[in-house]
Design an enzyme around this catalytic site. Structure first.
Site, PDB file in Angstrom:
ATOM      1  N   ASN A   5     -12.246  19.037  54.734  1.00 39.84           N
ATOM      2  CA  ASN A   5     -12.843  19.672  55.867  1.00 39.84           C
ATOM      3  C   ASN A   5     -12.212  21.252  56.104  1.00 39.84           C
ATOM      4  OD1 ASN A   5     -13.643  20.487  58.510  1.00 39.84           O
ATOM      5  ND2 ASN A   5     -11.847  19.348  59.500  1.00 39.84           N
ATOM      6  N   LYS A   7     -13.270  23.296  57.987  1.00 36.78           N
ATOM      7  CA  LYS A   7     -13.340  24.100  59.362  1.00 36.78           C
ATOM      8  C   LYS A   7     -13.687  25.307  59.263  1.00 36.78           C
ATOM      9  CE  LYS A   7      -9.033  21.589  60.082  1.00 36.78           C
ATOM     10  NZ  LYS A   7      -7.685  21.477  60.825  1.00 36.78           N
ATOM     11  N   HIS A  92     -13.098  15.331  66.177  1.00 32.01           N
ATOM     12  CA  HIS A  92     -12.036  16.105  65.587  1.00 32.01           C
ATOM     13  C   HIS A  92     -11.392  16.447  66.797  1.00 32.01           C
ATOM     14  CE1 HIS A  92      -9.428  18.942  63.480  1.00 32.01           C
ATOM     15  NE2 HIS A  92      -9.658  18.024  62.482  1.00 32.01           N
ATOM     16  N   GLU A 160      -5.438  11.309  62.497  1.00 27.16           N
ATOM     17  CA  GLU A 160      -5.261  12.578  62.498  1.00 27.16           C
ATOM     18  C   GLU A 160      -4.151  12.833  63.525  1.00 27.16           C
ATOM     19  OE1 GLU A 160      -7.821  14.953  59.736  1.00 27.16           O
ATOM     20  OE2 GLU A 160      -8.356  15.592  61.617  1.00 27.16           O
ATOM     21  N   GLY A 166      -2.163  20.972  60.529  1.00 24.61           N
ATOM     22  CA  GLY A 166      -1.701  22.566  60.377  1.00 24.61           C
ATOM     23  C   GLY A 166      -0.273  22.935  60.511  1.00 24.61           C
ATOM     24  N   SER A 204      -1.784  18.009  57.564  1.00 21.47           N
ATOM     25  CA  SER A 204      -0.615  18.469  56.625  1.00 21.47           C
ATOM     26  C   SER A 204      -0.582  17.786  55.051  1.00 21.47           C
ATOM     27  CB  SER A 204       0.618  18.785  57.166  1.00 21.47           C
ATOM     28  OG  SER A 204       0.734  19.788  58.333  1.00 21.47           O
ATOM     29  N   GLY A 225      -7.468  19.486  55.447  1.00 22.66           N
ATOM     30  CA  GLY A 225      -7.704  20.856  55.807  1.00 22.66           C
ATOM     31  C   GLY A 225      -7.375  21.813  54.886  1.00 22.66           C
ATOM     32  N   GLY A 226      -6.200  22.811  55.428  1.00 23.59           N
ATOM     33  CA  GLY A 226      -5.573  23.885  54.733  1.00 23.59           C
ATOM     34  C   GLY A 226      -5.469  23.751  53.245  1.00 23.59           C
TER      35      GLY A 226
HETATM   36  P1  13P Z   1      -4.419  20.302  57.701  1.00 26.66           P
HETATM   37  O1  13P Z   1      -4.555  19.467  56.481  1.00 26.66           O
HETATM   38  O2  13P Z   1      -4.658  21.555  57.616  1.00 26.66           O
HETATM   39  O3  13P Z   1      -3.292  19.768  58.481  1.00 26.66           O
HETATM   40  O4  13P Z   1      -5.690  19.875  58.669  1.00 26.66           O
HETATM   41  C1  13P Z   1      -6.284  18.434  58.944  1.00 26.66           C
HETATM   42  C2  13P Z   1      -7.210  18.371  59.472  1.00 26.66           C
HETATM   43  O5  13P Z   1      -7.518  18.469  60.753  1.00 26.66           O
HETATM   44  C3  13P Z   1      -8.259  17.792  58.657  1.00 26.66           C
HETATM   45  O6  13P Z   1      -9.687  17.461  59.457  1.00 26.66           O
END
Ligand code: 13P
Length: 246
Positions: A5, A7, A92, A160, A166, A204, A225-226
């Site tokens: 993702n 974002k 989300h 999540e 994050g 994370s 995400g990250g």
């Molecule tokens: P992170 O992996 O950056 O914590 O984000 C998770 C997320 O929100 C994926 O949809």
């Protein structure tokens, strides 16, 4: 199933470099269990590179709208079907938090999407709710958006925890595994045809901790995400998943 993702991150240059790095580090041609949800404006660019590099990576959107027509800025389920996206993330926590999305509108979106593409429904508790032992209560409520649906097709739930997104913090893998079992039981018992969903963990996830999660019985993959923003780190996470493939 491993979903990136992105974002609201990226640029054409970032995406070009991402794929260069990804194919350098992930040489297997088997990529049908990998998905990317780029910002909508880059869907076409990502689709073109996936095709040029003969990858089987699936494409999805980060959200959709239940309505169409005079809805400036929106993307409809019909467009997702037309563009042959494989999945869409729905509900989300960032949409819930920054766009004031409620379970009622998430329900409408899922109902629109269910015959079109795979919904990846995000659920998870806040830090406060976690501390007050409300995890199952919160998740049960969020899963109620699935009521009345006839799941002929695949459905994916992403657990999540809001406080893990994050932040570099994660729950223990045993806790995640237990919650995933709970989610599977709830969805199975409420679905007409006893469908058991795939349940991904998100929050994370990185190259170092992913293996712990992937080795758990009820964790079917991750929504990232990250750590998905760099082709090399994402490729390494995918390789870890491959190593513990169930
Ligand atoms: P992170 O992996 O950056 O914590 O984000 C998770 C997320 O929100 C994926 O949809």
């Amino acid at each position: 199933m491993i979903i990136a993702n992105w974002k609201c991150n990226g640029s054409k240059q970032m995406i070009f470099t991402w794929f260069e790095e990804f194919v350098k580090n992930y040489i297997s041609k088997e990529s049908s269990y990998i998905g990317i949800a780029p910002p909508t404006i880059y869907l076409e660019y990502v689709k073109r590179i996936i095709s040029e590099k003969s990858l089987g990576i699936k494409l999805g959107t980060q959200d959709l709208d239940a309505a169409s027509g005079a809805m400036t800025g929106a993307i409809s389920a019909e467009m997702i079907l037309d563009y042959e996206c494989n999945f869409s993330i729905v509900g989300h926590s960032e949409r819930r938090q920054y766009f004031d999305e409620k379970n009622s509108s998430i329900k409408e979106k899922i109902h629109k999407l269910i015959d079109v593409a795979t919904p990846i429904l995000c659920v998870g508790e806040t830090f406060e709710e976690n501390k007050n032992n409300l995890i199952e209560e919160v998740i049960s409520k969020q899963l109620r958006v699935l009521e009345g649906l006839n799941f002929q097709n695949e459905i994916v739930i992403a657990y999540e925890p809001v406080w893990a997104i994050g932040t570099g913090k994660t729950p223990l893998k045993e806790e995640v595994n237990e919650i995933h079992k709970f989610i599977k039981d709830v969805v199975q018992s409420s679905s007409i045809n006893s469908l058991i969903p795939h349940v991904l963990y998100g929050g994370s996830v990185n190259v170092d901790n992913c293996k712990d999660f992937f080795n758990c019985e009820f964790i079917d993959g991750a929504l990232i995400g990250g750590a998905s923003l760099e082709g090399t780190s994402f490729a390494n996470i995918v390789k870890s998943f491959n190593g513990s493939y169930k």
